[in-house]
Write a protein that holds these residues in place. Sequence first.
Motif, PDB file in Angstrom:
ATOM      1  N   ARG A  98       0.912  -1.409   0.205  1.00 57.92           N
ATOM      2  CA  ARG A  98       0.188   0.036  -0.153  1.00 57.92           C
ATOM      3  C   ARG A  98       0.875   1.205  -0.005  1.00 57.92           C
ATOM      4  O   ARG A  98       1.752   1.409   0.819  1.00 57.92           O
ATOM      5  N   GLY A  99       0.774   2.173  -1.126  1.00 62.40           N
ATOM      6  CA  GLY A  99       1.633   3.107  -1.154  1.00 62.40           C
ATOM      7  C   GLY A  99       2.575   3.014  -2.188  1.00 62.40           C
ATOM      8  O   GLY A  99       3.368   3.932  -2.558  1.00 62.40           O
ATOM      9  N   ALA A 100       2.612   1.988  -2.849  1.00 62.64           N
ATOM     10  CA  ALA A 100       3.783   1.725  -3.932  1.00 62.64           C
ATOM     11  C   ALA A 100       3.580   2.666  -5.140  1.00 62.64           C
ATOM     12  O   ALA A 100       4.461   3.093  -5.709  1.00 62.64           O
ATOM     13  N   VAL A 101       2.279   2.884  -5.396  1.00 62.54           N
ATOM     14  CA  VAL A 101       2.034   3.660  -6.484  1.00 62.54           C
ATOM     15  C   VAL A 101       1.587   5.086  -5.962  1.00 62.54           C
ATOM     16  O   VAL A 101       1.912   6.125  -6.515  1.00 62.54           O
ATOM     17  N   ASP A 102       0.753   5.116  -5.124  1.00 63.94           N
ATOM     18  CA  ASP A 102       0.242   6.499  -4.495  1.00 63.94           C
ATOM     19  C   ASP A 102       0.385   6.503  -2.988  1.00 63.94           C
ATOM     20  O   ASP A 102      -0.127   6.349  -2.215  1.00 63.94           O
ATOM     21  N   MET A 103       1.575   7.325  -2.917  1.00 67.91           N
ATOM     22  CA  MET A 103       2.550   7.726  -3.688  1.00 67.91           C
ATOM     23  C   MET A 103       3.967   7.686  -3.000  1.00 67.91           C
ATOM     24  O   MET A 103       4.916   8.431  -3.245  1.00 67.91           O
ATOM     25  N   LYS A 104       4.381   6.747  -2.335  1.00 72.53           N
ATOM     26  CA  LYS A 104       5.397   6.669  -1.496  1.00 72.53           C
ATOM     27  C   LYS A 104       6.712   6.299  -2.398  1.00 72.53           C
ATOM     28  O   LYS A 104       7.913   6.727  -2.216  1.00 72.53           O
ATOM     29  N   SER A 105       6.687   5.664  -3.536  1.00 78.61           N
ATOM     30  CA  SER A 105       7.613   5.531  -4.593  1.00 78.61           C
ATOM     31  C   SER A 105       8.009   6.712  -5.058  1.00 78.61           C
ATOM     32  O   SER A 105       9.329   6.676  -5.527  1.00 78.61           O
ATOM     33  N   ALA A 106       7.129   7.523  -5.506  1.00 78.14           N
ATOM     34  CA  ALA A 106       7.727   8.846  -6.159  1.00 78.14           C
ATOM     35  C   ALA A 106       8.384   9.642  -5.254  1.00 78.14           C
ATOM     36  O   ALA A 106       9.321  10.542  -5.449  1.00 78.14           O
ATOM     37  N   ILE A 107       8.073   9.609  -3.861  1.00 76.26           N
ATOM     38  CA  ILE A 107       8.711  10.157  -2.878  1.00 76.26           C
ATOM     39  C   ILE A 107      10.071   9.970  -2.938  1.00 76.26           C
ATOM     40  O   ILE A 107      11.281  10.593  -2.634  1.00 76.26           O
ATOM     41  N   ALA A 108      10.284   8.676  -2.781  1.00 80.34           N
ATOM     42  CA  ALA A 108      11.460   7.898  -2.925  1.00 80.34           C
ATOM     43  C   ALA A 108      12.444   8.234  -4.161  1.00 80.34           C
ATOM     44  O   ALA A 108      13.641   8.450  -4.028  1.00 80.34           O
ATOM     45  N   ALA A 109      11.661   8.211  -5.145  1.00 76.65           N
ATOM     46  CA  ALA A 109      12.285   8.590  -6.385  1.00 76.65           C
ATOM     47  C   ALA A 109      12.872  10.045  -6.365  1.00 76.65           C
ATOM     48  O   ALA A 109      13.910  10.206  -6.900  1.00 76.65           O
ATOM     49  N   PHE A 110      12.150  10.765  -5.966  1.00 73.50           N
ATOM     50  CA  PHE A 110      12.736  12.488  -5.733  1.00 73.50           C
ATOM     51  C   PHE A 110      13.768  12.600  -4.879  1.00 73.50           C
ATOM     52  O   PHE A 110      14.855  13.272  -4.982  1.00 73.50           O
ATOM     53  N   VAL A 111      13.685  11.797  -3.723  1.00 74.78           N
ATOM     54  CA  VAL A 111      14.952  11.915  -2.587  1.00 74.78           C
ATOM     55  C   VAL A 111      15.797  11.211  -3.366  1.00 74.78           C
ATOM     56  O   VAL A 111      17.248  11.642  -3.431  1.00 74.78           O
ATOM     57  N   ALA A 112      15.992  10.030  -4.064  1.00 71.12           N
ATOM     58  CA  ALA A 112      16.999   9.583  -4.683  1.00 71.12           C
ATOM     59  C   ALA A 112      17.598  10.394  -5.808  1.00 71.12           C
ATOM     60  O   ALA A 112      18.917  10.424  -6.052  1.00 71.12           O
ATOM     61  N   ALA A 113      16.665  11.283  -6.603  1.00 67.92           N
ATOM     62  CA  ALA A 113      17.159  11.946  -7.696  1.00 67.92           C
ATOM     63  C   ALA A 113      18.015  12.982  -7.112  1.00 67.92           C
ATOM     64  O   ALA A 113      19.131  13.442  -7.689  1.00 67.92           O
ATOM     65  N   VAL A 114      17.539  13.600  -6.011  1.00 70.50           N
ATOM     66  CA  VAL A 114      18.331  14.588  -5.463  1.00 70.50           C
ATOM     67  C   VAL A 114      19.712  14.280  -5.111  1.00 70.50           C
ATOM     68  O   VAL A 114      20.609  14.686  -4.998  1.00 70.50           O
ATOM     69  N   SER A 115      19.867  12.915  -4.331  1.00 68.16           N
ATOM     70  CA  SER A 115      21.032  12.340  -3.805  1.00 68.16           C
ATOM     71  C   SER A 115      21.801  12.089  -5.120  1.00 68.16           C
ATOM     72  O   SER A 115      23.310  12.113  -4.932  1.00 68.16           O
ATOM     73  N   ARG A 116      21.393  12.067  -6.256  1.00 70.07           N
ATOM     74  CA  ARG A 116      22.313  11.812  -7.204  1.00 70.07           C
ATOM     75  C   ARG A 116      22.550  12.930  -8.128  1.00 70.07           C
ATOM     76  O   ARG A 116      23.279  12.639  -9.187  1.00 70.07           O
TER      77      ARG A 116
END
Length: 380
Positions: A98-116
């Motif tokens: 629950r939240g894989a799509v809406d929307m914890k994965s997007a939060i994780a993706a943006f945090v990861a993008a900032v780290s990179r």
Amino acid sequence: MTAAIDPVAFAQALIRRPSVTPADAGAMDVLQRQLEQLGFACRRMKYGEIENLYARRGTASPNLCFAGHTDVVPVGDAAAWSQDPFEAPVVNGVLIGRGAVDMKSAIAAFVAAVSRSPAPDGSISFLITGDEEGVALDGTKKVVEALIAEGEPVDHCVVGEPTSATAFGDMIKVGRRGSINAWITVEGVQGHVAYPHRSANPIPVLVNLLAKLQARVLDDGYQDFQPSNLEVTTIDVGNPATNVIPATARARLNIRFNPNHTGASLTEWLQAECAAAGEGFNGRIVLEPLVSGEAFLTEPGPFIDVAAGAFEDVTGHPPERSTSGGTSDARFIRSLCPVVEMGLVGTTMHQIDERAPTAEIEALTKVYERLIARYFAAFS
């Protein structure tokens, strides 16, 4: 420099916090710790029982904000899931939870993008709420009001809602229709069905009123928007007897409206129709409207081009620029700054076995990396 973050692993860490609205379950703590490691100054903004977070790294302009929510909807029948909805396993390359799509994965993706990404000439911020899936009164709405009152400069915002329709990167949202709920109560006079002259039946009044409301064509659409529509969502009388005229009849309706209207103009129309329906009736009609969001459109321009271009850089195809779908917290953010929504494919959000392919979570991280690069090249 902090090591690059694995977006799938971070999404799993967030999903394992069962933050069903209004509970936080420690999800905001997980996010805050990671952002602080990336050099963000984090500020918790709690309203009522809702946890919110505003975090910023940098002091210069422009300030690119990423917005989202850590709260999720209930799992429904947990036994119907193929996996524990809060264990977040990866099965055959697919993250389930629950939240894989809406929307914890997007939060994780943006945090990861900032780290990179290298530190930009400007600022990056996060506006994260725990009240998007609920009544949305103590979440983004309150945070935006506080930031505006404080004069916090936010130049543009990206919301990580799952906007892709059927294929990754096929759609971004550049606007949303507004929404108004209305409860209509017709109060009559209860009595015996054999003596209707001693009563005032509220049902025909309500039915005729609803028919008149639905008969109006609100509009034929608006630039980039579908026509507005009114839908009756429930009619309740609660009369178990066959020989009693009831005292009260109640209905609820929802209007999804484009920028041809405002919540205030539609409320005024509903009030006028209720008043007209009550003329000559030995009772009264009570209208209770609630505008949950106004219609908005982020105009075409460099910001929308940056967002669309980031998806095209990764997928090779330009996304459709859409205003379809329901409401989101973008309806509050639009008063703070221009906003666009872009994220994963949303077909399984709120469903049993909500899921996202790990390859698409990685691809979304790359999209957000390109977004950061494109944005600061265009606006710095």
